[in-house]
Design a protein around this motif. Sequence first.
Motif, PDB file in Angstrom:
ATOM      1  N   UNK A   1       0.721  -1.221  -0.054  1.00 45.79           N
ATOM      2  CA  UNK A   1      -0.077   0.060   0.053  1.00 45.79           C
ATOM      3  C   UNK A   1       0.764   1.276  -0.013  1.00 45.79           C
ATOM      4  N   UNK A   2       0.342   2.327  -0.516  1.00 45.06           N
ATOM      5  CA  UNK A   2       1.001   3.832  -0.142  1.00 45.06           C
ATOM      6  C   UNK A   2       1.125   3.984   1.254  1.00 45.06           C
ATOM      7  N   UNK A   3       2.250   3.826   1.943  1.00 40.04           N
ATOM      8  CA  UNK A   3       2.332   3.880   3.332  1.00 40.04           C
ATOM      9  C   UNK A   3       1.912   5.048   3.912  1.00 40.04           C
ATOM     10  N   UNK A   4       2.136   6.167   3.261  1.00 41.91           N
ATOM     11  CA  UNK A   4       1.822   7.646   3.784  1.00 41.91           C
ATOM     12  C   UNK A   4       0.324   7.923   3.477  1.00 41.91           C
ATOM     13  N   UNK A   5      -0.438   7.011   3.005  1.00 44.38           N
ATOM     14  CA  UNK A   5      -1.769   7.327   2.976  1.00 44.38           C
ATOM     15  C   UNK A   5      -2.703   6.354   3.916  1.00 44.38           C
TER      16      UNK A   5
ATOM     17  N   UNK B   1      10.757  -1.114   3.962  1.00 42.77           N
ATOM     18  CA  UNK B   1      10.243  -0.027   3.690  1.00 42.77           C
ATOM     19  C   UNK B   1       8.803   0.329   4.489  1.00 42.77           C
ATOM     20  N   UNK B   2       8.168  -0.662   4.769  1.00 40.56           N
ATOM     21  CA  UNK B   2       7.041  -0.555   5.804  1.00 40.56           C
ATOM     22  C   UNK B   2       7.345  -0.271   7.334  1.00 40.56           C
ATOM     23  N   UNK B   3       8.449  -0.867   7.669  1.00 38.90           N
ATOM     24  CA  UNK B   3       8.869  -0.652   9.050  1.00 38.90           C
ATOM     25  C   UNK B   3       9.351   0.771   9.082  1.00 38.90           C
ATOM     26  N   UNK B   4      10.089   1.398   8.026  1.00 41.65           N
ATOM     27  CA  UNK B   4      10.600   2.668   7.993  1.00 41.65           C
ATOM     28  C   UNK B   4       9.307   3.731   8.151  1.00 41.65           C
ATOM     29  N   UNK B   5       8.328   3.382   7.356  1.00 39.06           N
ATOM     30  CA  UNK B   5       7.336   4.341   7.271  1.00 39.06           C
ATOM     31  C   UNK B   5       6.736   4.476   8.868  1.00 39.06           C
ATOM     32  N   UNK B   6       6.545   3.131   9.153  1.00 40.63           N
ATOM     33  CA  UNK B   6       5.805   3.027  10.491  1.00 40.63           C
ATOM     34  C   UNK B   6       6.601   3.689  11.551  1.00 40.63           C
ATOM     35  N   UNK B   7       7.999   3.584  11.705  1.00 39.00           N
ATOM     36  CA  UNK B   7       8.902   4.480  12.655  1.00 39.00           C
ATOM     37  C   UNK B   7       8.713   5.916  12.498  1.00 39.00           C
ATOM     38  N   UNK B   8       8.864   6.389  11.074  1.00 41.07           N
ATOM     39  CA  UNK B   8       8.936   7.727  10.849  1.00 41.07           C
ATOM     40  C   UNK B   8       7.474   8.425  11.020  1.00 41.07           C
ATOM     41  N   UNK B   9       6.430   7.610  10.933  1.00 42.21           N
ATOM     42  CA  UNK B   9       5.056   8.168  11.133  1.00 42.21           C
ATOM     43  C   UNK B   9       4.967   8.292  12.868  1.00 42.21           C
ATOM     44  N   UNK B  10       5.572   7.275  13.440  1.00 41.88           N
ATOM     45  CA  UNK B  10       5.168   7.632  15.087  1.00 41.88           C
ATOM     46  C   UNK B  10       6.035   8.541  15.380  1.00 41.88           C
ATOM     47  N   UNK B  11       7.350   8.541  15.121  1.00 42.10           N
ATOM     48  CA  UNK B  11       8.235   9.411  15.686  1.00 42.10           C
ATOM     49  C   UNK B  11       8.259  10.906  15.255  1.00 42.10           C
TER      50      UNK B  11
END
Length: 74
Positions: A8-12, A30-40
């Motif tokens: 999926x488009x992780x940012x959306x 990529x999913x893990x990095x998106x997850x960490x970036x979103x939460x931090x």
Amino acid sequence: MDVLVIEPEFSSISKTKLRAFVIAHPDNKAAFCAFVNRFTSEASPETFDIPKSNADIEEVEILIKQKLEQLKMS
């Protein structure tokens, strides 16, 4: 035979769906990095020193209770 996983488009996607995707695909960097970036990026920049005495621990407990009350009101 490799299975194609459509990401999926992780940012959306919602945080809940992103978390579920990361759990379902633990090797997806990529999913893990998106997850960490979103939460931090949404985390509070407030930091506190490590409690060094019982009085410090009590103060931290008071601060936590105050923060929880603020969150209930918002």
